[in-house]
Scaffold this motif. Structure first.
Motif, PDB file in Angstrom:
ATOM      1  N   GLN A  76       0.818  -1.208   0.000  1.00 31.11           N
ATOM      2  CA  GLN A  76       0.000   0.000   0.000  1.00 31.11           C
ATOM      3  C   GLN A  76       0.853   1.259   0.000  1.00 31.11           C
ATOM      4  OE1 GLN A  76      -2.608  -0.482   3.343  1.00 31.11           O
ATOM      5  NE2 GLN A  76      -4.178  -1.534   2.119  1.00 31.11           N
ATOM      6  N   LYS A  77       1.964   1.199   0.735  1.00 29.63           N
ATOM      7  CA  LYS A  77       2.881   2.343   0.736  1.00 29.63           C
ATOM      8  C   LYS A  77       3.439   2.598  -0.652  1.00 29.63           C
ATOM      9  CE  LYS A  77       4.862   2.796   5.336  1.00 29.63           C
ATOM     10  NZ  LYS A  77       6.100   2.707   6.128  1.00 29.63           N
ATOM     11  N   GLU A  78       3.832   1.515  -1.303  1.00 31.33           N
ATOM     12  CA  GLU A  78       4.386   1.644  -2.646  1.00 31.33           C
ATOM     13  C   GLU A  78       3.337   2.181  -3.616  1.00 31.33           C
ATOM     14  OE1 GLU A  78       6.583  -1.051  -6.100  1.00 31.33           O
ATOM     15  OE2 GLU A  78       6.059  -1.960  -4.188  1.00 31.33           O
ATOM     16  N   GLN A  79       2.117   1.711  -3.485  1.00 32.75           N
ATOM     17  CA  GLN A  79       1.038   2.185  -4.347  1.00 32.75           C
ATOM     18  C   GLN A  79       0.771   3.673  -4.109  1.00 32.75           C
ATOM     19  OE1 GLN A  79      -2.707   0.165  -3.894  1.00 32.75           O
ATOM     20  NE2 GLN A  79      -3.491   0.950  -5.826  1.00 32.75           N
ATOM     21  N   ALA A  80       0.780   4.099  -2.859  1.00 31.40           N
ATOM     22  CA  ALA A  80       0.577   5.514  -2.546  1.00 31.40           C
ATOM     23  C   ALA A  80       1.714   6.354  -3.114  1.00 31.40           C
ATOM     24  CB  ALA A  80       0.469   5.706  -1.039  1.00 31.40           C
ATOM     25  N   THR A  81       2.931   5.848  -3.010  1.00 31.29           N
ATOM     26  CA  THR A  81       4.092   6.552  -3.555  1.00 31.29           C
ATOM     27  C   THR A  81       3.978   6.680  -5.067  1.00 31.29           C
ATOM     28  OG1 THR A  81       5.480   5.722  -1.759  1.00 31.29           O
ATOM     29  CG2 THR A  81       6.608   6.535  -3.724  1.00 31.29           C
ATOM     30  N   LEU A  82       3.567   5.597  -5.717  1.00 30.99           N
ATOM     31  CA  LEU A  82       3.413   5.622  -7.171  1.00 30.99           C
ATOM     32  C   LEU A  82       2.296   6.568  -7.602  1.00 30.99           C
ATOM     33  CD1 LEU A  82       3.904   1.845  -8.041  1.00 30.99           C
ATOM     34  CD2 LEU A  82       5.478   3.730  -8.510  1.00 30.99           C
ATOM     35  N   GLN A  83       1.213   6.620  -6.839  1.00 28.53           N
ATOM     36  CA  GLN A  83       0.127   7.542  -7.167  1.00 28.53           C
ATOM     37  C   GLN A  83       0.577   8.989  -7.031  1.00 28.53           C
ATOM     38  OE1 GLN A  83      -3.086   6.214  -4.640  1.00 28.53           O
ATOM     39  NE2 GLN A  83      -3.878   4.827  -6.205  1.00 28.53           N
ATOM     40  N   GLU A  84       1.361   9.287  -6.012  1.00 29.77           N
ATOM     41  CA  GLU A  84       1.899  10.646  -5.849  1.00 29.77           C
ATOM     42  C   GLU A  84       2.828  10.990  -6.998  1.00 29.77           C
ATOM     43  OE1 GLU A  84       1.181  13.120  -3.679  1.00 29.77           O
ATOM     44  OE2 GLU A  84      -0.437  11.776  -3.069  1.00 29.77           O
ATOM     45  N   ARG A  85       3.648  10.034  -7.391  1.00 30.40           N
ATOM     46  CA  ARG A  85       4.570  10.257  -8.521  1.00 30.40           C
ATOM     47  C   ARG A  85       3.780  10.466  -9.808  1.00 30.40           C
ATOM     48  NH1 ARG A  85       8.355  12.580 -10.810  1.00 30.40           N
ATOM     49  NH2 ARG A  85       9.535  11.396 -12.314  1.00 30.40           N
ATOM     50  N   LEU A  86       2.707   9.702  -9.994  1.00 30.40           N
ATOM     51  CA  LEU A  86       1.867   9.855 -11.172  1.00 30.40           C
ATOM     52  C   LEU A  86       1.228  11.242 -11.212  1.00 30.40           C
ATOM     53  CD1 LEU A  86       0.589   8.592 -13.686  1.00 30.40           C
ATOM     54  CD2 LEU A  86      -1.237   7.704 -12.216  1.00 30.40           C
ATOM     55  N   LYS A  87       0.778  11.735 -10.070  1.00 33.36           N
ATOM     56  CA  LYS A  87       0.210  13.091 -10.004  1.00 33.36           C
ATOM     57  C   LYS A  87       1.253  14.123 -10.404  1.00 33.36           C
ATOM     58  CE  LYS A  87      -3.238  12.323  -6.410  1.00 33.36           C
ATOM     59  NZ  LYS A  87      -3.637  12.639  -5.027  1.00 33.36           N
ATOM     60  N   ALA A  88       2.487  13.942  -9.906  1.00 28.72           N
ATOM     61  CA  ALA A  88       3.557  14.885 -10.233  1.00 28.72           C
ATOM     62  C   ALA A  88       3.873  14.858 -11.729  1.00 28.72           C
ATOM     63  CB  ALA A  88       4.809  14.568  -9.421  1.00 28.72           C
ATOM     64  N   VAL A  89       3.946  13.668 -12.308  1.00 28.77           N
ATOM     65  CA  VAL A  89       4.242  13.534 -13.738  1.00 28.77           C
ATOM     66  C   VAL A  89       3.121  14.150 -14.566  1.00 28.77           C
ATOM     67  CG1 VAL A  89       4.496  11.860 -15.613  1.00 28.77           C
ATOM     68  CG2 VAL A  89       5.764  11.553 -13.491  1.00 28.77           C
ATOM     69  N   ASN A  90       1.866  13.889 -14.182  1.00 33.43           N
ATOM     70  CA  ASN A  90       0.736  14.478 -14.904  1.00 33.43           C
ATOM     71  C   ASN A  90       0.758  16.000 -14.812  1.00 33.43           C
ATOM     72  OD1 ASN A  90      -0.378  12.134 -15.936  1.00 33.43           O
ATOM     73  ND2 ASN A  90      -1.636  11.764 -14.133  1.00 33.43           N
ATOM     74  N   GLY A  91       1.147  16.535 -13.668  1.00 32.18           N
ATOM     75  CA  GLY A  91       1.268  17.986 -13.522  1.00 32.18           C
ATOM     76  C   GLY A  91       2.326  18.556 -14.455  1.00 32.18           C
ATOM     77  N   GLU A  92       3.442  17.869 -14.571  1.00 31.43           N
ATOM     78  CA  GLU A  92       4.504  18.311 -15.475  1.00 31.43           C
ATOM     79  C   GLU A  92       4.045  18.245 -16.926  1.00 31.43           C
ATOM     80  OE1 GLU A  92       7.495  19.711 -14.745  1.00 31.43           O
ATOM     81  OE2 GLU A  92       6.757  19.690 -12.687  1.00 31.43           O
ATOM     82  N   LEU A  93       3.310  17.203 -17.273  1.00 28.22           N
ATOM     83  CA  LEU A  93       2.784  17.092 -18.640  1.00 28.22           C
ATOM     84  C   LEU A  93       1.804  18.219 -18.944  1.00 28.22           C
ATOM     85  CD1 LEU A  93       2.214  13.237 -19.022  1.00 28.22           C
ATOM     86  CD2 LEU A  93       3.849  14.655 -20.262  1.00 28.22           C
ATOM     87  N   ASP A  94       0.963  18.562 -17.977  1.00 25.65           N
ATOM     88  CA  ASP A  94       0.027  19.669 -18.164  1.00 25.65           C
ATOM     89  C   ASP A  94       0.775  20.978 -18.393  1.00 25.65           C
ATOM     90  OD1 ASP A  94      -2.129  17.988 -17.903  1.00 25.65           O
ATOM     91  OD2 ASP A  94      -2.515  18.499 -15.794  1.00 25.65           O
ATOM     92  N   LYS A  95       1.840  21.187 -17.626  1.00 29.14           N
ATOM     93  CA  LYS A  95       2.653  22.397 -17.801  1.00 29.14           C
ATOM     94  C   LYS A  95       3.268  22.435 -19.192  1.00 29.14           C
ATOM     95  CE  LYS A  95       4.087  23.106 -13.019  1.00 29.14           C
ATOM     96  NZ  LYS A  95       5.247  23.118 -12.114  1.00 29.14           N
TER      97      LYS A  95
END
Length: 83
Positions: free
Chosen positions: A1-20
């Protein structure tokens, strides 16, 4: 679950960069369109300035080596940078 939460946070960050990146690409396209439209103009109008420039900042005059120098920053509308 920790790893999944970490990956979801990383995915949010990557999506934010793509939006920029997408926003930046759209801004550059708009800037190119306006620049092409105004390339052959010989008179600068208020309409042109308003479409291309957000603001112009003019600093206080300073004397250096017997000359007066003044900093001027031009903040362009579509590229979020100064020249």
């Amino acid at each position: 679950q920790k790893e999944q939460a970490t990956l979801q946070e990383r995915l949010k960050a990557v999506n934010g960069e793509l939006d920029k990146a997408n926003d930046y690409e759209e801004s550059i396209k708009k800037l190119k369109e306006y620049a092409a439209a105004y390339a052959n103009q010989t008179v600068l109008t208020a309409e042109m300035l308003n479409k291309l420039i957000t603001r112009i900042e003019i600093g206080y005059p300073q004397r250096s080596d017997g000359k007066i120098q003044q900093e001027i920053n031009i903040i362009y509308r579509f590229i979020n940078t100064t020249i």
